[in-house]
Design an enzyme around this catalytic site. Sequence first.
Site, mmCIF file in Angstrom:
data_model
loop_
_atom_site.group_PDB
_atom_site.id
_atom_site.type_symbol
_atom_site.label_atom_id
_atom_site.label_comp_id
_atom_site.label_asym_id
_atom_site.label_seq_id
_atom_site.Cartn_x
_atom_site.Cartn_y
_atom_site.Cartn_z
ATOM 1 N N LYS A 11 0.840 -1.180 0.080
ATOM 2 C CA LYS A 11 0.164 -0.092 0.035
ATOM 3 C C LYS A 11 0.879 1.350 -0.006
ATOM 4 O O LYS A 11 2.089 1.192 0.396
ATOM 5 C CB LYS A 11 -1.063 0.164 1.196
ATOM 6 C CG LYS A 11 -0.328 -0.044 2.696
ATOM 7 C CD LYS A 11 0.311 1.385 3.085
ATOM 8 C CE LYS A 11 0.859 0.993 4.545
ATOM 9 N NZ LYS A 11 1.467 2.376 4.835
ATOM 10 N N ASP A 136 -2.621 -0.916 10.121
ATOM 11 C CA ASP A 136 -2.771 -1.098 8.872
ATOM 12 C C ASP A 136 -3.555 -2.139 8.173
ATOM 13 O O ASP A 136 -3.890 -2.225 7.048
ATOM 14 C CB ASP A 136 -1.361 -0.892 8.118
ATOM 15 C CG ASP A 136 -0.976 0.409 8.188
ATOM 16 O OD1 ASP A 136 -1.540 1.406 8.425
ATOM 17 O OD2 ASP A 136 0.419 0.591 7.851
#
Length: 299
Positions: A11, A136
Amino acid sequence: MTLYDVPAPAKLNLFLHVVGRRADGYHLLQTAFRFIDLADTLHFEARADGAIGRAYELPGVAESDDLVMRAARSLQRATGTRQGAQIGLHKRIPQGGGLGGGSSDAATTLIALNRLWGTGLSRSQLMQLALPLGADVPVFVFGQSAFAQGVGEDLTAVALSPAAYLVVQPDAGVPTAVIFSDPDLTRDCASVTIADFLALPTSCFGRNDLEPVVLRRYPEVSGAVRWLFEHGLRVRMSGSGACLFAEFPTLPEAVLAQEEITATMRVAGKTTSHTHPGFRLVQASTGLTEHPLRNWIAS
């Protein structure tokens, strides 16, 4: 039954603002997540004996600290399944680079074992298991580009324009805890809205509040930022670093930038292939519209 070559994408934090701090010490963030096609791959083989086996090594990471193993055991406990798994992992995402590699591996483990074991948890149930593993991890289970608030649990899907990225890893490791504990870290950034974020091109919006601290503490990162700027690239840091990225409208443009950077380094006698002692990784990647395993989970 075995699941082979299951992806765990990296990401990027397109921006990252620190807007406050809770009484328990956790920082309140606003950020936008986007997945890219740089990915680890995992393999899962069902075991009838209930054991969770690790068929790989992670340098410096004990099995008890391995997010993949923790995710597998968390799903086991939550569902009461008697099944086990032998798990393999091939790393391509840099460890400790701010690209969420460990978090993505954990999320892929939850998603894949939920499928392999037939435990049938919904997306929201898997996200509840994901949050204790790390801030996350939930976004990878959420499975879409997202505007995130809080400590990672408040996610809103956003539609982002097609884009590609050049990802560069300087020759430095940046411990997240060190950056968040720095006394000079900005902790009172003004809050923004999703509309604010979507009103501008993503490459022009906001900043990464962690970046000034990292640049001050790690000359390898600040030197990389300067070197890339001198060679025509404005970069931003993802997460707590040390990876940097530049956005491009198309993948061919990102690939061209990769080729120009690596060619410049070769001429300087500092590199062969795509890396040199100052950059551990120089990689053009495509921005994804959603997680490749999004359809593996019932919403």
